[in-house]
Design a protein around this motif. Structure first.
Motif, short mmCIF file in Angstrom:
data_model
loop_
_atom_site.label_atom_id
_atom_site.label_comp_id
_atom_site.label_asym_id
_atom_site.label_seq_id
_atom_site.Cartn_x
_atom_site.Cartn_y
_atom_site.Cartn_z
N PRO A 179 27.39 39.03 61.93
CA PRO A 179 27.10 37.89 61.75
C PRO A 179 28.01 36.86 61.78
O PRO A 179 29.10 37.14 61.50
CB PRO A 179 26.19 37.81 60.54
CG PRO A 179 27.05 39.14 59.61
CD PRO A 179 27.31 39.89 60.72
N GLU A 180 27.78 35.53 62.05
CA GLU A 180 28.82 34.42 62.30
C GLU A 180 28.52 33.82 60.77
O GLU A 180 27.67 33.25 60.30
CB GLU A 180 28.31 33.39 63.16
CG GLU A 180 28.69 34.05 64.38
CD GLU A 180 28.59 32.70 65.53
OE1 GLU A 180 28.28 31.81 65.21
OE2 GLU A 180 28.22 33.32 66.80
N LEU A 181 29.85 34.12 59.91
CA LEU A 181 29.69 33.56 58.51
C LEU A 181 30.68 32.70 58.12
O LEU A 181 32.08 32.86 58.78
CB LEU A 181 29.65 34.70 57.47
CG LEU A 181 28.44 35.73 57.80
CD1 LEU A 181 28.56 37.00 56.80
CD2 LEU A 181 27.25 35.00 57.39
N SER A 182 30.66 31.92 57.18
CA SER A 182 31.73 31.24 56.63
C SER A 182 32.85 32.45 56.02
O SER A 182 32.41 33.39 55.80
CB SER A 182 31.69 30.43 55.37
OG SER A 182 31.30 30.96 54.30
N ASP A 183 34.17 31.97 55.71
CA ASP A 183 35.06 32.91 55.01
C ASP A 183 34.47 33.61 53.83
O ASP A 183 34.49 34.72 53.69
CB ASP A 183 36.44 32.28 55.10
CG ASP A 183 36.89 31.99 56.19
OD1 ASP A 183 36.63 32.42 57.28
OD2 ASP A 183 38.04 31.44 56.32
N ALA A 184 33.94 32.68 52.99
CA ALA A 184 33.46 33.05 51.72
C ALA A 184 32.36 33.92 51.70
O ALA A 184 32.26 34.92 51.11
CB ALA A 184 33.12 31.75 50.59
N ALA A 185 31.35 33.57 52.70
CA ALA A 185 30.02 34.69 52.85
C ALA A 185 30.69 35.85 53.35
O ALA A 185 30.07 36.84 53.09
CB ALA A 185 29.02 33.90 53.75
N GLY A 186 31.56 35.78 54.32
CA GLY A 186 31.99 37.03 54.85
C GLY A 186 32.93 37.85 53.91
O GLY A 186 32.51 39.17 53.85
N GLY A 187 33.62 37.26 53.13
CA GLY A 187 34.22 38.19 51.97
C GLY A 187 33.14 38.73 51.12
O GLY A 187 33.23 40.02 50.61
N ARG A 188 32.00 38.02 50.89
CA ARG A 188 30.99 38.64 49.81
C ARG A 188 30.06 39.55 50.55
O ARG A 188 29.90 40.82 50.00
CB ARG A 188 29.85 37.49 49.47
CG ARG A 188 30.56 36.43 48.45
CD ARG A 188 29.36 35.77 47.91
NE ARG A 188 28.83 34.90 49.06
CZ ARG A 188 29.15 33.61 49.30
NH1 ARG A 188 30.12 33.01 48.56
NH2 ARG A 188 28.44 32.85 50.13
N LEU A 189 29.99 39.44 51.83
CA LEU A 189 29.30 40.55 52.53
C LEU A 189 30.16 41.73 52.64
O LEU A 189 30.08 42.80 52.57
CB LEU A 189 28.84 40.26 54.15
CG LEU A 189 28.35 41.15 55.04
CD1 LEU A 189 27.04 41.74 54.31
CD2 LEU A 189 27.85 40.54 56.23
#
Length: 329
Positions: A179-189
């Motif tokens: 998925p294309e995510l923000s850095d913060a959302a990517g870290g959570r995932l």
């Protein structure tokens, strides 16, 4: 295969999209591995191979799809010493057949099956035909599995039970359709996927009775340390403890079933021990009983007083007065 997380080439920053690189011939394939993966020795392969790597960073997780021809790829003791980067990885075969060897075990993987391995020790991948492998890579220090647990989990085939299939599907989707995510959302995932993996690993080891008594003792000690560090959190409980250690709540309770002390009882005991120390601490002499109760994770003074008297056979105010410290309310 092993995708490096530290900044190199087109993978310098998370969120820079997906990079695809191809290799014609063994020389270029070796170069590609050296540029974007931890050091590996490739053998048993024709010089005219065609290979490719597609890789995306999702927070601190690298999600890659790697394809090539029959070969063996070894990470030797010499390479570990010369290239000490340490990652925990999952390899999931989607085309062909693979055998992963590490820590004296081997996992035979067919499409849909996956296995864990770590880069601070030797491992070998064997592919006896054309193959495609999903590889997910976390920096080892960001995955909260004890060293004994992860060492017990390497090179064991996962994905043959319902939980393993659910986790495998999430990992596969992340690798093939990141998925294309923000850095913060990517870290959570990335962290949530590691938690899912840890749960699948823990349940598999428990089911197969792989974890030794020493492993269970190590987990109990790490949980005790975690509880001690988070006593002020009113939400501290089995659910958040299990989540922090990447195991299921059921697995957590199963480990503590070997002791006379349950997880909930451990939390209460550590909170009461902390409260008793604070009641006699000169630095907390001006703190009220209510403030001490809240600082130790109790919801209110009434529940704190009741638990304290049950444990120590004396009300906290009387205990404090007997020690000559502070206000009693």
């Amino acid at each position: 295969m092993t995708r490096a997380i530290h900044p190199v080439g087109p993978f310098a920053e998370p969120g820079h999209g997906t990079a695809v690189e191809t290799a014609d011939g063994l020389g270029r394939w070796n170069d590609l591995l050296r540029e974007h993966f931890v050091s590996l020795d490739v053998s048993d392969v024709d010089d005219g191979i065609r290979s490719s790597v597609r890789s995306t960073l999702v927070g601190h997780l690298s999600a890659a799809v790697v394809s090539s021809a029959p070969q063996s790829a070894r990470r030797t003791e010499r390479l570990v010493r010369s290239d000490p980067r340490t990652y925990l990885q999952v390899g999931m075969i989607t085309r062909g057949r693979a055998v992963l060897e590490q820590d004296g075990r081997e996992a035979v993987l067919t499409p849909g099956r996956y296995a864990v391995y770590e880069t601070d020790r030797p491992f070998v991948w064997h592919f006896d035909g054309p193959w495609t492998l999903n590889v997910l890579t976390w920096p080892r220090e960001l995955v909260a599995l004890g060293a004994d647990v992860s060492r017990a989990a390497t090179a064991r085939a996962l994905g043959d039970d319902r939980l393993g299939m659910i986790v495998g599907h999430a990992l596969a989707e992340t690798a093939t359709s990141p998925p294309e995510l923000s850095d913060a959302a990517g870290g959570r995932l990335a962290g949530q996927l590691a938690a899912l993996l840890g749960t699948a690993v823990g349940e598999s080891l428990r089911r197969d009775e792989v974890l030794s008594p020493a492993s269970s003792a190590d987990l109990r000690q790490r949980v005790d340390d975690y509880v001690t560090e988070h006593l002020a959190d009113p939400d501290l409980g089995p659910e958040c403890i299990a989540r922090a250690h990447f195991i299921s709540v059921r697995a957590l309770h199963r480990v503590f079933a070997e002791d006379d002390l349950s997880v909930g009882a451990l939390i209460r005991r550590r909170r009461l021990q902390l409260a008793r120390r604070r009641l006699l601490d000169p630095r907390a002499a001006d703190a009220s009983l209510t403030e001490i109760a809240h600082a130790c994770g109790f919801a209110d003074l009434a529940s704190f007083s009741r638990r304290f008297k049950q444990e120590f056979h004396e009300a906290p105010g009387a205990y404090r007065r007997r020690g000559g410290f502070g206000p009693s309310v």
